[in-house]
Design a protein around this motif. Structure first.
Motif, mmCIF file in Angstrom:
data_model
loop_
_atom_site.group_PDB
_atom_site.id
_atom_site.type_symbol
_atom_site.label_atom_id
_atom_site.label_comp_id
_atom_site.label_asym_id
_atom_site.label_seq_id
_atom_site.Cartn_x
_atom_site.Cartn_y
_atom_site.Cartn_z
ATOM 1 N N TYR A 283 -41.992 33.707 50.157
ATOM 2 C CA TYR A 283 -42.065 32.503 49.328
ATOM 3 C C TYR A 283 -41.693 31.230 50.084
ATOM 4 N N GLN A 287 -42.165 27.459 48.376
ATOM 5 C CA GLN A 287 -40.930 26.918 47.807
ATOM 6 C C GLN A 287 -40.364 25.798 48.676
ATOM 7 N N GLU A 331 -49.313 34.644 47.447
ATOM 8 C CA GLU A 331 -48.361 33.616 47.837
ATOM 9 C C GLU A 331 -48.940 32.629 48.845
#
Length: 349
Positions: A283, A287, A331
């Motif tokens: 991630y 993020q 992702e």
């Protein structure tokens, strides 16, 4: 699902100086958009262009039968968002554990894994600095709550200094039965929600039993409510466990950006503050870019995003579910969408 073996289209479609030419099998991941304090919009935009214009991403688009989008960076990001939504969205609006796994040819699966490594979704990179204003631990599924909080505690024990607080961010998302079993298997009473699991992880990793301060608002619905519990472990900075309300409570629960904005207001985040963000390697790109948009741009702070190192001995008892090609593609799509949102924010001034 088409998986042609044709090479990526030749020639850049964003500014040539912004293209990072690299191979999918390179050991060093592509750099993400810069996270230094007082962020320069031009540097952020160049970082986005370099990541999205890279050879690994171009190769993936070609492997799945796509033509590289034409136009300026905004148009390329929009085209990649649309393409990834048609080919790499296996969630369909569901939570991540409910995503389906695509049936890929072995050669395609290998290319996906190689590209994910080159794009920064695989390798755990240590913090860049030895001192930060704050450490922010992002919540997630039950196993992630345990692993990320444990890793933050490990970093502090290994000498990372924190002037402010360790903030552990989550929401009132109900835990699934599988998550409850994960917590029980680790000997943890994780309660009913994600923030309960994070609270249990803090008590376990930092050796605390009860919060020194509590605050919050029970609005009668989890999307509107919030809570804050601050622990004061001996020899460590304060640890705050925060559950944020949703910015769109009629539509959904709080997401990562909601929790980051909510925390920044509570922490009184200041320009030039260096913030270390802790998540999972898969991630990190998306993020990190979310944090640039929600924290670095409005507050002029620095962002360093790291993923949990799975090789640490104290994390072996907290295994992570298998990272499949489908999860990596999902992702990579998340990163594209996060970069598109970041670009729109920065370009708007």
């Amino acid at each position: 699902m088409p998986e042609p073996s044709a090479p990526p289209p030749a020639g850049p479609t964003v500014a040539p100086a912004s293209i990072v030419v690299t191979g999918a099998r390179e050991a060093v991941p592509l750099p993400l958009p810069g996270g230094t304090p007082h962020p320069d919009p031009d540097v952020i935009i160049a970082g986005i262009a370099g990541w999205v214009g890279s050879a690994p991403l171009r190769g993936l688009v070609a492997r799945f039968g796509g033509r590289w989008p034409t136009g300026d960076l905004a148009a390329v990001l929009a085209g990649l968002d649309d393409f990834s939504g048609r080919h790499w969205d296996f969630r369909g609006g569901r939570e991540r554990p409910e995503a389906r796994e695509p049936d890929l040819h072995p050669a395609t699966a290998r290319q996906v894994r190689d590209s994910a490594a080159a794009l920064g979704l695989v390798r755990a990179v240590p913090p860049a600095l030895g001192r930060y204003a704050h450490v922010v631990v992002l919540g997630g599924l039950a196993h992630a709550c345990l692993r990320r909080v444990a890793y933050a505690a490990h970093l502090l024990r290994r000498g990372v200094r924190v002037a402010g607080e360790v903030a552990v961010l989550g929401s009132f998302r109900p835990l699934s039965d599988a998550e409850r079993r994960t917590l029980a298997g680790a000997g943890v009473d994780g309660g009913d929600t994600e923030v309960d699991a994070l609270d249990a992880a803090v008590r376990l990793a930092f050796g605390v039993t009860r919060p020194a301060e509590e605050d919050g608002r029970d609005a009668g619905h989890p999307h509107h409510s919030w809570s804050s519990r601050t622990y004061r472990p001996a020899g460590a900075p304060p640890v705050r466990v925060l559950a944020a309300p949703s910015s769109e409570p009629e539509r959904r629960r709080a997401h990562t950006a909601d929790t980051q904005r909510f925390w920044a207001g509570h922490a009184r985040l200041a320009p030039a503050d260096e913030v270390l963000l802790v998540t999972a390697p898969i991630y990190v790109p998306f993020q990190h870019c979310d944090a640039l948009r929600t924290l670095a741009v409005p507050y002029r702070c620095g962002i360093d995003t790291v993923g949990v190192d799975p090789a640490l001995p104290d994390l072996t008892r907290l295994p992570e579910p298998a990272l499949t090609p489908g999860r990596y593609l999902q992702e990579i799509r998340s990163a594209i969408r996060s970069m598109r949102a970041l670009h729109a924010t920065v370009a708007a001034g």
